[in-house]
Design a protein around this motif. Structure first.
Motif, PDB file in Angstrom:
ATOM      1  N   UNK A  56       0.076  38.690  29.959  1.00  0.00           N
ATOM      2  CA  UNK A  56      -1.205  38.567  30.637  1.00  0.00           C
ATOM      3  C   UNK A  56      -1.445  37.093  30.942  1.00  0.00           C
ATOM      4  N   UNK A  57      -1.921  36.806  32.143  1.00  0.00           N
ATOM      5  CA  UNK A  57      -2.273  35.448  32.534  1.00  0.00           C
ATOM      6  C   UNK A  57      -3.786  35.397  32.694  1.00  0.00           C
ATOM      7  N   UNK A  58      -4.434  34.559  31.901  1.00  0.00           N
ATOM      8  CA  UNK A  58      -5.890  34.463  31.887  1.00  0.00           C
ATOM      9  C   UNK A  58      -6.320  33.070  32.325  1.00  0.00           C
ATOM     10  N   UNK A  59      -7.311  33.014  33.216  1.00  0.00           N
ATOM     11  CA  UNK A  59      -7.923  31.742  33.596  1.00  0.00           C
ATOM     12  C   UNK A  59      -9.255  31.636  32.870  1.00  0.00           C
ATOM     13  N   UNK A  70       2.827  38.651  25.672  1.00  0.00           N
ATOM     14  CA  UNK A  70       2.794  37.208  25.915  1.00  0.00           C
ATOM     15  C   UNK A  70       1.450  36.845  26.547  1.00  0.00           C
ATOM     16  N   UNK A  71       0.683  36.001  25.877  1.00  0.00           N
ATOM     17  CA  UNK A  71      -0.636  35.590  26.365  1.00  0.00           C
ATOM     18  C   UNK A  71      -0.522  34.175  26.939  1.00  0.00           C
ATOM     19  N   UNK A  72      -0.727  34.062  28.253  1.00  0.00           N
ATOM     20  CA  UNK A  72      -0.675  32.764  28.936  1.00  0.00           C
ATOM     21  C   UNK A  72      -2.082  32.406  29.393  1.00  0.00           C
ATOM     22  N   UNK A  73      -2.593  31.291  28.899  1.00  0.00           N
ATOM     23  CA  UNK A  73      -3.927  30.828  29.270  1.00  0.00           C
ATOM     24  C   UNK A  73      -3.766  29.605  30.165  1.00  0.00           C
ATOM     25  N   UNK A  74      -4.181  29.738  31.417  1.00  0.00           N
ATOM     26  CA  UNK A  74      -4.017  28.676  32.410  1.00  0.00           C
ATOM     27  C   UNK A  74      -5.354  27.949  32.596  1.00  0.00           C
ATOM     28  N   UNK A  75      -5.553  26.902  31.824  1.00  0.00           N
ATOM     29  CA  UNK A  75      -6.808  26.133  31.868  1.00  0.00           C
ATOM     30  C   UNK A  75      -6.639  24.952  32.824  1.00  0.00           C
ATOM     31  N   UNK A  76      -6.464  25.261  34.099  1.00  0.00           N
ATOM     32  CA  UNK A  76      -6.056  24.260  35.088  1.00  0.00           C
ATOM     33  C   UNK A  76      -7.133  23.236  35.396  1.00  0.00           C
ATOM     34  N   UNK A  77      -8.418  23.580  35.188  1.00  0.00           N
ATOM     35  CA  UNK A  77      -9.502  22.671  35.591  1.00  0.00           C
ATOM     36  C   UNK A  77     -10.006  21.826  34.423  1.00  0.00           C
ATOM     37  N   UNK A  78      -9.827  22.255  33.233  1.00  0.00           N
ATOM     38  CA  UNK A  78     -10.117  21.597  31.950  1.00  0.00           C
ATOM     39  C   UNK A  78     -11.131  20.444  32.005  1.00  0.00           C
ATOM     40  N   UNK A  79     -10.658  19.202  32.109  1.00  0.00           N
ATOM     41  CA  UNK A  79     -11.553  18.041  32.007  1.00  0.00           C
ATOM     42  C   UNK A  79     -12.601  17.992  33.114  1.00  0.00           C
ATOM     43  N   UNK A  80     -12.372  18.673  34.206  1.00  0.00           N
ATOM     44  CA  UNK A  80     -13.324  18.671  35.315  1.00  0.00           C
ATOM     45  C   UNK A  80     -14.312  19.825  35.230  1.00  0.00           C
ATOM     46  N   UNK A  81     -14.122  20.709  34.287  1.00  0.00           N
ATOM     47  CA  UNK A  81     -14.929  21.918  34.240  1.00  0.00           C
ATOM     48  C   UNK A  81     -16.321  21.658  33.684  1.00  0.00           C
ATOM     49  N   UNK A  82     -17.301  22.329  34.281  1.00  0.00           N
ATOM     50  CA  UNK A  82     -18.675  22.270  33.780  1.00  0.00           C
ATOM     51  C   UNK A  82     -18.899  23.303  32.683  1.00  0.00           C
ATOM     52  N   UNK A  83     -17.939  24.181  32.460  1.00  0.00           N
ATOM     53  CA  UNK A  83     -18.060  25.237  31.452  1.00  0.00           C
ATOM     54  C   UNK A  83     -17.275  24.864  30.201  1.00  0.00           C
ATOM     55  N   UNK A  84     -17.732  25.341  29.063  1.00  0.00           N
ATOM     56  CA  UNK A  84     -17.006  25.119  27.828  1.00  0.00           C
ATOM     57  C   UNK A  84     -15.781  26.015  27.749  1.00  0.00           C
ATOM     58  N   UNK A  85     -14.777  25.572  27.002  1.00  0.00           N
ATOM     59  CA  UNK A  85     -13.559  26.375  26.848  1.00  0.00           C
ATOM     60  C   UNK A  85     -13.813  27.517  25.883  1.00  0.00           C
ATOM     61  N   UNK A  86     -13.364  28.726  26.263  1.00  0.00           N
ATOM     62  CA  UNK A  86     -13.496  29.917  25.421  1.00  0.00           C
ATOM     63  C   UNK A  86     -12.102  30.441  25.094  1.00  0.00           C
ATOM     64  N   UNK A  87     -11.826  30.574  23.812  1.00  0.00           N
ATOM     65  CA  UNK A  87     -10.491  30.959  23.343  1.00  0.00           C
ATOM     66  C   UNK A  87     -10.317  32.478  23.375  1.00  0.00           C
ATOM     67  N   UNK A  88      -9.206  32.947  23.948  1.00  0.00           N
ATOM     68  CA  UNK A  88      -8.912  34.386  23.969  1.00  0.00           C
ATOM     69  C   UNK A  88      -7.669  34.729  23.154  1.00  0.00           C
ATOM     70  N   UNK A  89      -7.028  33.745  22.545  1.00  0.00           N
ATOM     71  CA  UNK A  89      -5.774  33.992  21.824  1.00  0.00           C
ATOM     72  C   UNK A  89      -6.080  34.509  20.429  1.00  0.00           C
ATOM     73  N   UNK A  90      -5.717  35.769  20.121  1.00  0.00           N
ATOM     74  CA  UNK A  90      -6.016  36.306  18.789  1.00  0.00           C
ATOM     75  C   UNK A  90      -5.079  35.730  17.729  1.00  0.00           C
ATOM     76  N   UNK A  91      -5.523  35.658  16.483  1.00  0.00           N
ATOM     77  CA  UNK A  91      -4.661  35.134  15.413  1.00  0.00           C
ATOM     78  C   UNK A  91      -3.349  35.894  15.280  1.00  0.00           C
ATOM     79  N   UNK A  92      -3.366  37.182  15.643  1.00  0.00           N
ATOM     80  CA  UNK A  92      -2.162  38.002  15.476  1.00  0.00           C
ATOM     81  C   UNK A  92      -1.148  37.813  16.598  1.00  0.00           C
ATOM     82  N   UNK A  93      -1.513  37.086  17.645  1.00  0.00           N
ATOM     83  CA  UNK A  93      -0.609  36.933  18.794  1.00  0.00           C
ATOM     84  C   UNK A  93       0.690  36.263  18.362  1.00  0.00           C
TER      85      UNK A  93
END
Length: 433
Positions: free
Chosen positions: A216-219, A249-272
């Motif tokens: 899964x690819x998550x933005x 396979x969990x792929x998190x594409x945080x492409x905007x990061x430092x420019x983002x007005x939103x806080x980062x929200x984690x979706x990766x479970x401990x069991x991954x």
């Protein structure tokens, strides 16, 4: 033209050879399983297995009741970026504003370049420290750091490290065009997962995983094209869904990061067991700095490095020095903060101008683009806007299972006058009173 073989492997090699010799052309139908089995004197299962392998290898495509045909040659697909030589005002390129890109030369002057040789560390120690600070608290504590040549390169290498042609990958729908192209060229099947104002929908992801998606690819924020970002509640829901599929396979594409007005929200479970968080610098420091930092579990990091080993071996240390110089510069980071506020201001300007014309964009939006949903196809509107001097991106290319209906409008250079003028024209084009 004669297809030969008594085993599925032999028949596969025969048909593959005929396509390479040009005797079987793209779009040409293959004989039915029954007919070819009778011609060769083999079991139907033998032909069926050969055809399945041809489809998996990307040589053929199944067409339902129409049977199996040779696949048309793959093309690069629709690309992001400018339309060179166009006289139109560009609201479709998806590019950052040149005014907010740092002076990399000045940054490097404070960190003189030192040539490296084969055998030296592939990750510069100073950049590793900065990368770990950048990622701190946003991914599992136990992680390794790898570099790739941008986020798209990271996604492609991660998928290739675990998946094979024919595997399913869950992606947001609508989806970033580069992700769609990456999956298509690799012979992977994109399974669209609907998004709303809070990001990828958990129920839709559950259905995609139940259908056998292996990745899964998550933005997490500034989704391209809609601009949505994950809410804390939605991230919790996605993490709970993914926890039931630890092999995915969990792929998190945080492409905007430092420019983002939103806080980062984690979706990766401990069991991954297989996960990666990608942060690239192309939106922050410019597309020419092709570098992404990838945090991942140890096994994924080893597989990623293994895919780098035969060819590129490492990301250019000149690029690493440039990124390290920028990330460690108070002046550059201050400029990034100003860019973040400016992009938010420009999004607000255009959203307000469109609202005044009775046009509502998807929101709340983050990133370089706004998304205007449409009740039908976008091409008539795109062509009409071009006649008025405006270039926008039609939504069809962002669709996964079906064309997406909307317009993606890049705001990175938008000003008040331009927003007002564009909104008036767009309202006229769409027939709004």
């Amino acid at each position: 033209m004669k297809m030969t073989g008594k085993t599925a492997s032999q028949l596969f090699d025969s048909i593959r050879g005929l396509t390479q010799a040009g005797e079987l052309l793209p779009g040409q139908a293959l004989p039915t399983v029954r007919d070819l089995a009778a011609t060769l004197g083999v079991n139907r299962n033998t032909v069926s297995l050969a055809y399945q392998r041809l489809v998996t290898a990307g040589i053929a495509v199944t067409q339902g009741r129409l049977g199996t045909a040779i696949r048309a040659q793959r093309d690069p697909g629709e690309q992001e970026g400018l339309l060179p030589g166009s006289p139109l005002a560009d609201l479709g390129g998806g590019n950052p504003n040149l005014a907010w890109l740092p002076d990399v030369g000045a940054a490097l002057a404070r960190k003189p370049y030192r040539p490296r040789l084969y055998g030296e560390a592939t990750l510069d120690p100073a950049l590793e420290v900065l990368a770990r600070q950048w990622l701190a608290g946003d991914c599992p504590k136990e992680h390794d750091i790898t570099l790739t040549n941008g986020a798209v390169d990271a996604v492609e290498r991660l998928l290739a490290a675990y998946l094979v042609a024919g595997d399913k990958v869950a992606v947001e729908d609508p989806c970033f065009v580069s992700s769609i192209n990456t999956l298509r060229i690799a012979g992977l099947h994109a399974v669209g997962v609907a998004v709303d104002a809070e990001g990828m929908q958990a129920g839709a992801l559950e259905r995609a995983l139940a259908q056998g998606a292996q990745a899964v690819i998550v933005t997490p924020r500034a989704h391209n094209p809609t601009g949505c970002s994950l809410s804390a509640a939605r991230a919790d829901q996605l993490r709970a869904v993914l926890a039931a599929y630890p092999h995915v396979l969990v792929i998190v594409d945080d492409h905007f990061s430092l420019l983002s007005a939103a806080g980062y929200q984690d979706v990766i479970p401990p069991a991954a067991r297989r996960w990666a968080l990608i942060r690239s610098v192309s939106k922050i420091f410019g597309p020419d700095l092709r570098l992404a930092v990838v945090a991942s579990d140890g096994q994924t990091a080893r597989r990623l490095r293994l895919r780098l080993a035969p060819g590129t071996n490492w990301v250019s240390h000149l690029l690493q020095d440039a990124v390290s110089a920028c990330l460690s510069s108070p002046e550059v980071l201050a400029q990034v903060g100003l860019a973040r506020a400016d992009y938010a201001r420009r999004r607000g300007i255009l959203a307000a101008a469109l609202a005044a014309q009775g046009l509502a964009v998807a929101g709340p939006a983050d990133g370089l683009n706004l998304w205007l949903p449409l009740p039908g196809g976008s091409q008539a509107a795109v062509l009409a806007l071009a006649r008025h001097g405006w270039l926008v991106r039609g939504g069809e290319a962002f669709g996964v299972q079906a064309p997406a209906q909307g317009l993606r409008i890049t705001v990175s250079t938008m000003d008040d006058a331009g927003a007002q003028a564009f909104a008036v024209v767009l309202a006229q084009v769409l027939g709004r009173p």
